[in-house]
Design a protein around this motif. Structure first.
Motif, PDB file in Angstrom:
ATOM      1  N   SER A 217       0.728  -1.318  -0.023  1.00 21.33           N
ATOM      2  CA  SER A 217       0.054  -0.090  -0.681  1.00 21.33           C
ATOM      3  C   SER A 217       1.002   1.029   0.198  1.00 21.33           C
ATOM      4  O   SER A 217       0.439   2.167  -0.585  1.00 21.33           O
ATOM      5  CB  SER A 217      -1.325  -0.123   1.438  1.00 21.33           C
ATOM      6  N   HIS A 222      -3.781   2.431  -2.627  1.00 21.18           N
ATOM      7  CA  HIS A 222      -4.930   1.662  -2.158  1.00 21.18           C
ATOM      8  C   HIS A 222      -6.152   2.496  -2.718  1.00 21.18           C
ATOM      9  O   HIS A 222      -6.059   3.884  -2.893  1.00 21.18           O
ATOM     10  CB  HIS A 222      -4.786   0.711  -1.067  1.00 21.18           C
ATOM     11  N   ALA A 226     -10.383  -1.329  -0.246  1.00 15.29           N
ATOM     12  CA  ALA A 226      -9.302  -2.583  -1.137  1.00 15.29           C
ATOM     13  C   ALA A 226      -9.168  -3.455   0.575  1.00 15.29           C
ATOM     14  O   ALA A 226      -9.269  -4.273   0.052  1.00 15.29           O
ATOM     15  CB  ALA A 226      -8.310  -1.680  -0.651  1.00 15.29           C
ATOM     16  N   PHE A 227      -8.983  -2.702   1.380  1.00 14.66           N
ATOM     17  CA  PHE A 227      -9.031  -3.846   2.488  1.00 14.66           C
ATOM     18  C   PHE A 227     -10.020  -2.708   3.953  1.00 14.66           C
ATOM     19  O   PHE A 227      -9.914  -1.432   4.138  1.00 14.66           O
ATOM     20  CB  PHE A 227      -7.580  -4.112   3.080  1.00 14.66           C
ATOM     21  N   ASP A 233      -9.049   6.801  -0.255  1.00 12.27           N
ATOM     22  CA  ASP A 233      -8.132   6.491  -0.971  1.00 12.27           C
ATOM     23  C   ASP A 233      -7.174   7.278  -0.497  1.00 12.27           C
ATOM     24  O   ASP A 233      -6.706   7.919  -0.287  1.00 12.27           O
ATOM     25  CB  ASP A 233      -7.948   7.030  -2.955  1.00 12.27           C
ATOM     26  N   VAL A 274      -3.083  -0.787  -4.742  1.00  5.11           N
ATOM     27  CA  VAL A 274      -4.047  -1.980  -3.987  1.00  5.11           C
ATOM     28  C   VAL A 274      -5.504  -2.329  -3.984  1.00  5.11           C
ATOM     29  O   VAL A 274      -6.813  -1.089  -4.236  1.00  5.11           O
ATOM     30  CB  VAL A 274      -4.190  -2.655  -2.157  1.00  5.11           C
ATOM     31  N   GLY A 275      -6.568  -2.788  -4.374  1.00  5.08           N
ATOM     32  CA  GLY A 275      -7.884  -3.224  -4.853  1.00  5.08           C
ATOM     33  C   GLY A 275      -8.633  -2.272  -5.381  1.00  5.08           C
ATOM     34  O   GLY A 275      -9.876  -1.947  -6.196  1.00  5.08           O
ATOM     35  N   ASP A 276      -7.472  -1.998  -6.840  1.00  6.36           N
ATOM     36  CA  ASP A 276      -7.961  -1.042  -8.738  1.00  6.36           C
ATOM     37  C   ASP A 276      -7.651  -2.370  -9.505  1.00  6.36           C
ATOM     38  O   ASP A 276      -6.252  -2.817  -9.298  1.00  6.36           O
ATOM     39  CB  ASP A 276      -7.389  -0.311  -8.282  1.00  6.36           C
ATOM     40  N   SER A 277      -8.080  -2.233 -10.213  1.00  2.40           N
ATOM     41  CA  SER A 277      -8.108  -2.333 -11.748  1.00  2.40           C
ATOM     42  C   SER A 277      -7.858  -2.144 -12.602  1.00  2.40           C
ATOM     43  O   SER A 277      -7.245  -2.656 -13.734  1.00  2.40           O
ATOM     44  CB  SER A 277      -9.285  -3.697 -12.486  1.00  2.40           C
TER      45      SER A 277
END
Length: 481
Positions: A217, A222, A226-227, A233, A274-277
């Motif tokens: 992160s 992130h 995401a967690f 963000d 992290v957590g993003d495509s």
């Protein structure tokens, strides 16, 4: 054309006098400049244009001299600035002019300006003379070199500085190796400062200091959700360093499961938070550093081989301080000046203290040297650092080295043959049990000092100890000169 600042304009006889000085030095291939009391460039030879390009002399006139020659030498804690402020002259120190596209290594001589006649501008307080370093054979290898925050004299470190200089026009990934405390972070900063990215961010990350759960992160950022705990963000270090330099210290501790993601950044210049495509492009120059053996880590499957070679595009190994003894004195003086600036004190080294610094092996390298000087400056009572002011663990080693050297010298025997006075031999002090049976009584130490007229080297040999031990005894026994 750059207009000359009003405070640097001179007229009449003073202008003629300075132009005569400029012409004299220019005839010898030298650039001269005069500084005011605030170390701003008051007068500057047009010959500087030959070193840095057209317009350089006008551009730097009226500016602080450290913008031209670096804060390492002429900043508030710089050794050359402190020397000339104290009325001393320094010759042959080396510095890079104007880090960047037109950098040039020069030899620097600085001194207070003597006003022997009324012809000189009274606002000119200090004089500096520059010459191309390749013409200065007399001081080559003897005087320290300053470049982008680094001061060095040894051939090993001068080789490192040449590597840094060669990287000025390159964005190649750099891998710095060397023991802990040798100054890998300082070299990384120097690479950034002398590069075309110097006007953008320099972001440093200690990979060993962050838990594995947070490192991803911290580096890549992130997105919200995401967690657990990701309530908003977060921008990562790669984004913060956009257009600049990202320094990954202790890369040998980088987790194996994140190495593939770092490899992708180096290969494709893209990453995902992290957590993003969504992939993001990144323009960052990467410098990595480690004290570990990455080749062995690759063999033991603790470090990816493909990542190792991606990082090792331009490898630079920084030698430990014990292998570059020539750097100890200039580094010690430079670091002591910074310590004194923070504490508001003016301290200098005694010859014995400097000898102790040179004798010690410095297992902790430059970081240990800086900590030792911080300790010494804290406990020192006067304006001169003595050996007994240095950390105790350091003096234990130095005592044995100096005592062994002293016992191997013939001066003590020759002084006795020549009829020099002898002091009482060390004897057991019955009343000083806590100090040990080998420590003489206070009156015996005084007798030895008096017998040799307080010459520390001779008195310590007569007592059978090193000078650092004698200094420590004097402090414990409250014996003052």
């Amino acid at each position: 054309m750059v207009e000359t600042p009003p405070e640097c304009r001179i007229e009449g006889s003073q202008l003629v006098a300075f132009e005569a000085v400029v012409a004299a030095f220019a005839s010898l291939g030298r650039v001269c400049m005069a500084l005011d009391a605030d170390f701003r460039i008051r007068h500057l030879s047009p010959l500087l244009d030959q070193l840095l390009g057209a317009g350089a002399a006008e551009r730097f006139k009226g500016r602080p001299v450290d913008e031209l020659l670096g804060a390492e030498l002429f900043g508030p804690a710089g050794p050359m600035r402190q020397a000339v402020e104290a009325g001393e002259r320094r010759e042959g120190w080396r510095a890079w002019l104007g880090p960047g596209a037109a950098a040039r290594l020069v030899s620097v001589t600085a001194a207070p300006l003597l006003h022997l006649t009324g012809a000189c501008d009274p606002g000119a307080v200090y004089l500096i003379v520059l010459r191309p370093a390749d013409e200065d054979a007399a001081t080559r290898g003897a005087a320290p070199t300053s470049f982008a925050g680094v001061i060095a004299r040894s051939q090993g470190m001068l080789k490192v500085l040449r590597h840094v200089e060669s990287l000025q026009h390159s964005d190649a990934t750099v891998l710095l190796t060397g023991e802990s405390g040798v100054g890998k972070g300082v070299i990384a900063q120097a690479i950034h400062t002398s590069s075309s990215r110097r006007d953008r961010s320099f972001v440093a990350v200690n990979c060993a200091a962050l838990p594995e759960t947070l490192l991803e992160s911290e580096l890549f950022g992130h997105v919200r959700g995401a967690f657990t705990g990701a309530v908003r963000d977060r921008v990562g270090r790669f984004e913060l360093a956009a257009g600049g330099t990202l320094f990954l210290d202790e890369i040998g501790d980088f987790p194996l499961h994140l190495q593939a993601k770092l490899l992708r950044v180096l290969q494709e210049r893209t990453f995902e938070r992290v957590g993003d495509s969504r992939s993001q492009a990144v323009d960052v120059r990467l410098i990595a550093a480690t004290h570990r053996d990455l080749r062995r880590a690759v063999q033991e499957a603790r470090f990816r081989e493909d990542l190792y070679y991606r990082l090792r595009v331009f490898p630079i190994e920084i030698p430990p301080l014990r292998e570059r003894r020539e750097d100890v004195e200039p580094l010690a003086r430079y670091l002591l000046a910074h310590v004194c600036r923070r504490s508001g004190r003016a301290l200098r080294f005694s010859p014995d203290a400097l000898r102790a610094l040179l004798e010690y092996r410095w297992p902790g390298n430059v970081r240990e040297l800086e900590n030792a000087l911080e300790y010494a400056a804290t406990v020192a009572q006067g304006q001169t650092l003595q050996p007994e002011d240095l950390p105790p663990e350091m003096l234990t080693v130095v005592d044995a080295l100096i005592l062994g050297a002293d016992q191997g010298e013939p001066q003590a025997a020759s002084s006795r043959r020549s009829g020099a006075p002898r002091s009482p031999a060390p004897a057991t002090d019955v009343g000083a049990g806590e100090r040990g049976p080998s420590v003489p009584r206070r009156d015996q130490v005084l007798a030895a000092l008096d017998a040799y007229r307080w010459r520390m080297a001779e008195a310590s040999r007569a007592l059978g100890v090193s000078r650092t031990t004698l200094w420590r005894w004097m402090r414990e026994m409250k014996i003052e000169r």
